[in-house]
Design an enzyme around this catalytic site. Sequence first.
Site, PDB file in Angstrom:
ATOM      1  N   ARG A 283      42.679  28.163  28.699  1.00  0.00           N
ATOM      2  CA  ARG A 283      41.980  26.883  28.857  1.00  0.00           C
ATOM      3  C   ARG A 283      40.543  27.042  29.396  1.00  0.00           C
ATOM      4  O   ARG A 283      39.766  26.103  29.390  1.00  0.00           O
ATOM      5  CB  ARG A 283      42.795  25.965  29.784  1.00  0.00           C
ATOM      6  CG  ARG A 283      44.038  25.412  29.113  1.00  0.00           C
ATOM      7  CD  ARG A 283      45.011  24.798  30.115  1.00  0.00           C
ATOM      8  NE  ARG A 283      45.854  25.803  30.762  1.00  0.00           N
ATOM      9  CZ  ARG A 283      46.731  25.530  31.735  1.00  0.00           C
ATOM     10  NH1 ARG A 283      46.854  24.305  32.178  1.00  0.00           N
ATOM     11  NH2 ARG A 283      47.468  26.490  32.259  1.00  0.00           N
TER      12      ARG A 283
ATOM     13  N   ALA B  41      47.361  38.471  35.509  1.00  0.00           N
ATOM     14  CA  ALA B  41      47.316  39.093  34.177  1.00  0.00           C
ATOM     15  C   ALA B  41      46.969  38.122  33.067  1.00  0.00           C
ATOM     16  O   ALA B  41      46.607  38.533  31.973  1.00  0.00           O
ATOM     17  CB  ALA B  41      48.656  39.756  33.885  1.00  0.00           C
TER      18      ALA B  41
ATOM     19  N   ASN C 194      -0.752  48.970  37.297  1.00  0.00           N
ATOM     20  CA  ASN C 194       0.154  50.077  37.647  1.00  0.00           C
ATOM     21  C   ASN C 194       0.738  50.785  36.426  1.00  0.00           C
ATOM     22  O   ASN C 194       1.329  51.831  36.543  1.00  0.00           O
ATOM     23  CB  ASN C 194       1.296  49.566  38.537  1.00  0.00           C
ATOM     24  CG  ASN C 194       2.104  48.470  37.881  1.00  0.00           C
ATOM     25  OD1 ASN C 194       1.594  47.724  37.051  1.00  0.00           O
ATOM     26  ND2 ASN C 194       3.365  48.365  38.243  1.00  0.00           N
TER      27      ASN C 194
HETATM   28  C1  UD1 Z   1      52.130  27.908  37.158  1.00  0.00           C
HETATM   29  C2  UD1 Z   1      53.557  27.474  37.472  1.00  0.00           C
HETATM   30  C3  UD1 Z   1      53.552  25.990  37.820  1.00  0.00           C
HETATM   31  C4  UD1 Z   1      52.622  25.749  38.975  1.00  0.00           C
HETATM   32  C5  UD1 Z   1      51.233  26.307  38.720  1.00  0.00           C
HETATM   33  C6  UD1 Z   1      50.429  26.270  40.001  1.00  0.00           C
HETATM   34  C7  UD1 Z   1      55.066  28.850  36.112  1.00  0.00           C
HETATM   35  C8  UD1 Z   1      55.935  28.874  34.924  1.00  0.00           C
HETATM   36  N1  UD1 Z   1      54.410  27.714  36.333  1.00  0.00           N
HETATM   37  O1  UD1 Z   1      51.720  27.207  36.014  1.00  0.00           O
HETATM   38  O2  UD1 Z   1      54.848  25.552  38.142  1.00  0.00           O
HETATM   39  O3  UD1 Z   1      52.550  24.362  39.281  1.00  0.00           O
HETATM   40  O4  UD1 Z   1      51.298  27.672  38.290  1.00  0.00           O
HETATM   41  O5  UD1 Z   1      49.093  26.670  39.814  1.00  0.00           O
HETATM   42  O6  UD1 Z   1      55.008  29.816  36.848  1.00  0.00           O
HETATM   43  N2  UD1 Z   1      50.108  35.139  34.841  1.00  0.00           N
HETATM   44  C9  UD1 Z   1      50.392  36.479  34.629  1.00  0.00           C
HETATM   45  N3  UD1 Z   1      51.083  36.836  33.518  1.00  0.00           N
HETATM   46  C10 UD1 Z   1      51.550  35.945  32.616  1.00  0.00           C
HETATM   47  C11 UD1 Z   1      51.276  34.568  32.830  1.00  0.00           C
HETATM   48  C12 UD1 Z   1      50.556  34.206  33.959  1.00  0.00           C
HETATM   49  O7  UD1 Z   1      49.989  37.337  35.426  1.00  0.00           O
HETATM   50  O8  UD1 Z   1      52.194  36.367  31.645  1.00  0.00           O
HETATM   51  C13 UD1 Z   1      49.324  34.758  36.022  1.00  0.00           C
HETATM   52  C14 UD1 Z   1      48.025  34.066  35.663  1.00  0.00           C
HETATM   53  O9  UD1 Z   1      46.979  35.026  35.536  1.00  0.00           O
HETATM   54  C15 UD1 Z   1      47.816  33.132  36.818  1.00  0.00           C
HETATM   55  C16 UD1 Z   1      49.222  32.827  37.327  1.00  0.00           C
HETATM   56  O10 UD1 Z   1      50.047  33.827  36.793  1.00  0.00           O
HETATM   57  O11 UD1 Z   1      47.059  33.725  37.853  1.00  0.00           O
HETATM   58  C17 UD1 Z   1      49.695  31.429  36.867  1.00  0.00           C
HETATM   59  O12 UD1 Z   1      49.701  31.384  35.462  1.00  0.00           O
HETATM   60  P1  UD1 Z   1      49.263  30.088  34.653  1.00  0.00           P
HETATM   61  O13 UD1 Z   1      49.416  30.389  33.214  1.00  0.00           O
HETATM   62  O14 UD1 Z   1      47.952  29.616  35.130  1.00  0.00           O
HETATM   63  O15 UD1 Z   1      50.426  29.089  35.079  1.00  0.00           O
HETATM   64  P2  UD1 Z   1      50.374  27.518  35.173  1.00  0.00           P
HETATM   65  O16 UD1 Z   1      50.579  26.942  33.816  1.00  0.00           O
HETATM   66  O17 UD1 Z   1      49.206  27.080  35.931  1.00  0.00           O
HETATM   67 CA    CA Z   2      47.406  28.093  36.754  1.00  0.00          CA
END
Ligand code: UD1
Ligand code: CA
Length: 460
Positions: free
Chosen positions: A16, A11, A388
């Site tokens: 970034r 979601a 054509n």
């Molecule tokens: C997250 C983890 C981190 C881990 C990393 C691995 C948390 C708090 N942190 O961080 O520990 O090392 O992934 O890749 O979980 N998403 C939603 N809804 C939201 C927020 C995020 O569906 O409200 C989904 C994003 O689309 C994504 C995934 O969750 O696919 C991870 O979210 P992201 O914001 O990328 O987390 P990271 O900061 O990478």
């Molecule tokens: Ca991530």
Amino acid sequence: MNKTAVVVLAAGKGARMKSEKAKVLHEIGGKPLLSYVIKASKELGTDKTIVVVGHQSETVKEAFPGKDVVFVEQKEQLGTGHAVMQAENALRGFKGNILILSGDVPLITADTLKGLMGLHVKSRATITVLTAEPEKPYGYGRIIKDAKGDIKKIVEEKDATAAEKKVREINAGIYCVASEFLFKAMRGIKPKNAQKEYYLTDIVGMAVKEKKKAATHKTADFKEVMGINSRLELAEAELIQRTRILNEMMKNGVTIIDPACTYIAQSVKISADTIVFPGSMISGETVIGKGTVIGPGCIISDAKIGDGVNIKAYSVIDKSEIEDGAFIGPMAHVRPESVIKKGAHIGNFVEVKKSKIGEGSKANHLSYIGDATIGKGVNIGAGTITCNYDGVKKHRTVIEDNVFVGSDTQLVAPVRIGEGSLIGAGTTVTEDVPEGSLVLSRVRQLTKEGLAKKYLRRKG
Ligand code: UD1
Ligand code: CA
């Protein structure tokens, strides 16, 4: 065996990425990131797959029609913990393990997930976290362990102390959790952290506090669990995915002269003994036979290409069919809905659109063939054009078997050239030609001997 349901988190906006497009729809190997995660989860044969969508949810859903997954909506993106909560309704009545995957961790394999689930069941854990130990752990949540080496909690980069930042073991964002614990724990998560988000990762510390068993499963290969958060990581993942695809192709007998600059999508199928020269990009639902030579620098999408075909340098082929033994290029352009039959030749600077070129027929130099049906054994001379388009409508040209079309001919469509006819060079054909005819329309040549010198003198 315990039942397993999958929840994929997809979601987030992916700030970034600096993109208008939802992060999980960005592509590697020609396919959206999310498609790889769904594929890995399907390979496990789990009972139910739920995908949490939010940012651009409609577009994301549209990209996966009929993929027997259940989509649930997270209206506001308040964090990964909040995202999982949205799946609670869809999982009501489900009892078993819930495998949580991240839509932005696309390189994960079903084998690694099986390893994680296996350990989870074997160690009777309430929660098992997939981890890895990359050279540079920056940006990931860190796995904080106690003196015995058991996981205590996960700390995000932004919340970590200097000592915690030094920990190299990271959270892959992939977990196996007992369903009864997951949704109960979820309600206890508070957005008390640097990002003011509901962190899914907090449930690890909660399990430990409740004296429930929390385990970690470390993968040897960090590449599999790298998260895509930026264009830089997207390019890194593209390279890894591309290498995987090309390695698989080479294993199956395809020669890739230079894998570092060859781009082939996951969906492409190529048979053994075909050679792909550098700089070629092959995408979509392309199928290529055996003993075919492609490139360098060819761009091929959604094409069906037979055995023993020779596609020379810098040719472009889109949504068309090239039959066995045909020659294409160099620098030919075969546009959609074309069929190049067995052994036909399409040479340099020849553009073919929505046309059929019959068996053994040749158009070797500088031609435009659009909306035409060309029979067998036809020779199309250099510079021949099918006219054509009359400015309003497109019309068809039909050239029957064994016709010889001289160079620089214009075929003003709609027009039909009967079998075995001969069109003289420079002819403009505006009327149908009965079979076996000779057609000439050029002005008779005028030659005045000696006149050149006189003309030049006058000019000087
Ligand atoms: C997250 C983890 C981190 C881990 C990393 C691995 C948390 C708090 N942190 O961080 O520990 O090392 O992934 O890749 O979980 N998403 C939603 N809804 C939201 C927020 C995020 O569906 O409200 C989904 C994003 O689309 C994504 C995934 O969750 O696919 C991870 O979210 P992201 O914001 O990328 O987390 P990271 O900061 O990478
Ligand atoms: Ca991530």
